[in-house]
Design a protein around this motif. Structure first.
Motif, PDB file in Angstrom:
ATOM      1  N   PHE A 171      -1.191  -5.847  -5.193  1.00  7.20           N
ATOM      2  CA  PHE A 171      -0.644  -6.203  -3.887  1.00  7.20           C
ATOM      3  C   PHE A 171      -0.094  -7.620  -3.932  1.00  7.20           C
ATOM      4  N   VAL A 172       1.078  -7.829  -3.337  1.00 10.99           N
ATOM      5  CA  VAL A 172       1.551  -9.181  -3.090  1.00 10.99           C
ATOM      6  C   VAL A 172       2.098  -9.228  -1.673  1.00 10.99           C
ATOM      7  N   GLN A 173       1.612 -10.187  -0.891  1.00  9.61           N
ATOM      8  CA  GLN A 173       2.043 -10.343   0.498  1.00  9.61           C
ATOM      9  C   GLN A 173       3.168 -11.369   0.570  1.00  9.61           C
ATOM     10  N   GLY A 174       4.224 -11.002   1.316  1.00  7.85           N
ATOM     11  CA  GLY A 174       5.382 -11.880   1.450  1.00  7.85           C
ATOM     12  C   GLY A 174       5.277 -12.831   2.632  1.00  7.85           C
ATOM     13  N   ILE A 183      -5.905   6.441  -3.484  1.00  6.99           N
ATOM     14  CA  ILE A 183      -4.750   5.552  -3.613  1.00  6.99           C
ATOM     15  C   ILE A 183      -5.000   4.710  -4.859  1.00  6.99           C
ATOM     16  N   GLU A 184      -4.367   5.074  -5.964  1.00  9.49           N
ATOM     17  CA  GLU A 184      -4.726   4.498  -7.259  1.00  9.49           C
ATOM     18  C   GLU A 184      -3.490   4.135  -8.076  1.00  9.49           C
ATOM     19  N   GLY A 185      -3.536   2.949  -8.681  1.00  6.32           N
ATOM     20  CA  GLY A 185      -2.523   2.556  -9.653  1.00  6.32           C
ATOM     21  C   GLY A 185      -1.146   2.309  -9.088  1.00  6.32           C
ATOM     22  N   ASN A 186      -1.057   1.895  -7.823  1.00  4.40           N
ATOM     23  CA  ASN A 186       0.230   1.662  -7.180  1.00  4.40           C
ATOM     24  C   ASN A 186       0.524   0.162  -7.079  1.00  4.40           C
ATOM     25  N   SER A 187       1.793  -0.154  -6.802  1.00  9.94           N
ATOM     26  CA  SER A 187       2.151  -1.541  -6.491  1.00  9.94           C
ATOM     27  C   SER A 187       2.686  -1.615  -5.067  1.00  9.94           C
ATOM     28  N   PHE A 188       2.211  -2.606  -4.333  1.00 10.54           N
ATOM     29  CA  PHE A 188       2.652  -2.887  -2.968  1.00 10.54           C
ATOM     30  C   PHE A 188       3.287  -4.284  -2.999  1.00 10.54           C
TER      31      PHE A 188
END
Length: 316
Positions: free
Chosen positions: A244-247, A212-217
């Motif tokens: 990653f950014v948590q809402g 799992i590489e180079g993705n945006s969550f």
């Protein structure tokens, strides 16, 4: 400036004409089997025509309320112009827009939207057999993006795709997730975007090995979501260079990544979680854990850039 736009429009029109002519000459439908040049009015008819062979089905631009079941062969489902083909609002067998149980399939440049079924597991793709490659695809505003069966022989590779407005925990079949991969041999997800989840996890996988590489969550606009990545059965491999950014609106904000939270099927020794960046949406202050681990095995964690209030590792 007007002259430039005029010239650009003429150039685009000139490029589009041969493609349009090709479809006009190929037959009476938008689904063309490239190897034979024959076209069909329905996607299922094109799939049936391929049978137990290897072929590409090239799809003309359009919004299609169609679905198909692939029983055999290796098929490439390809948008003639990436981003202009949508399979919307129709699920075969009460499962998905594409139900795949052939030898293999590849998806190129398609959009799947508005898929829902009575049990809450409506997906763009249901993978029941064979291997799957996905590139430049969009999965949006459905109960699930991709759902796979459990088969150690399966391999799934996803790149440069978007999962948006997916997931639910409101149905009898349990939670649906943006991407839900069963107990397969290997899962690779690269350079893809997960956003605006509507329940469940963004990526849940029981695969033996993950990359799992180079993705945006991006959970900034998520609603009642859970983990960004859930590897409930344990996995080896690499989670690296993701953002990653948590809402704010979470059903469970206790961790960004969960490892081994259910029945452990695979070893996790040596799993690398490296060079990721994780934070909360601006203005949100809370405590969470970047990796929650139920396995007790050796996990390599280094180079991760974490916001205040975010603990790197916690054994559970």
């Amino acid at each position: 400036m007007k002259a430039y736009h005029t010239r650009a429009a003429i150039a685009i029109t000139a490029l589009a004409l041969p493609l349009a002519a090709a479809f006009a000459q190929s037959g009476d439908g938008g689904f063309t089997v490239a190897e034979t040049g024959r076209s069909y009015a329905s996607l299922q008819a094109a799939v049936d025509a391929v049978g137990n062979t290897r072929a590409t089905i090239r799809i003309a631009p359009g919004n299609y309320r169609q679905c198909a079941v692939q029983e055999a062969g290796v098929i490439v489902y390809e948008a003639a112009e990436p981003g202009t083909v949508t399979l919307a609002g129709r699920a075969c067998e009460g499962k998905a827009a594409l139900v795949l149980r052939g030898t293999g399939a590849e998806i190129r440049g398609l959009t799947f939207t508005g898929i829902s079924v009575p049990d809450g597991n409506g997906a763009g793709i249901r993978l029941e057999a064979g291997s799957l490659n996905v590139a430049y695809a969009r999965f949006e505003n459905s109960e699930q993006g991709i759902l796979s069966a459990a088969d150690p022989a399966m391999r799934v590779y996803i790149t440069r795709s978007t999962f948006s407005g997916l997931g639910t925990c409101e149905n009898s079949a349990g939670c649906a997730h943006s991407l839900y991969i069963g107990d397969i041999g290997a899962l690779t997800v690269r350079e893809s975007r997960f956003e605006r989840g509507t329940g469940g996890h963004y990526l849940k996988a029981r695969a033996t090995e993950v990359t799992i590489e180079g993705n945006s969550f991006d959970d900034a606009n998520g609603r009642t979501t859970n983990y960004m990545i859930d590897l409930p059965a344990g996995s080896r491999g690499r989670i690296a260079d993701n953002w990653f950014v948590q809402g704010r609106d979470k059903e469970n904000y206790s961790a960004f990544i969960a490892l081994g939270a259910e029945d452990i099927l695979h070893p996790s020794d040596g799993l690398q979680v490296v060079n990721n960046e994780a934070r909360f949406v601006p203005g949100l202050k809370r405590n969470s854990v970047f990796l929650a681990d139920w396995t007790g095995e050796r996990v390599v964690m280094q180079g991760n850039r974490l916001a205040a209030g975010l603990k790197q590792y916690e054994a559970r």
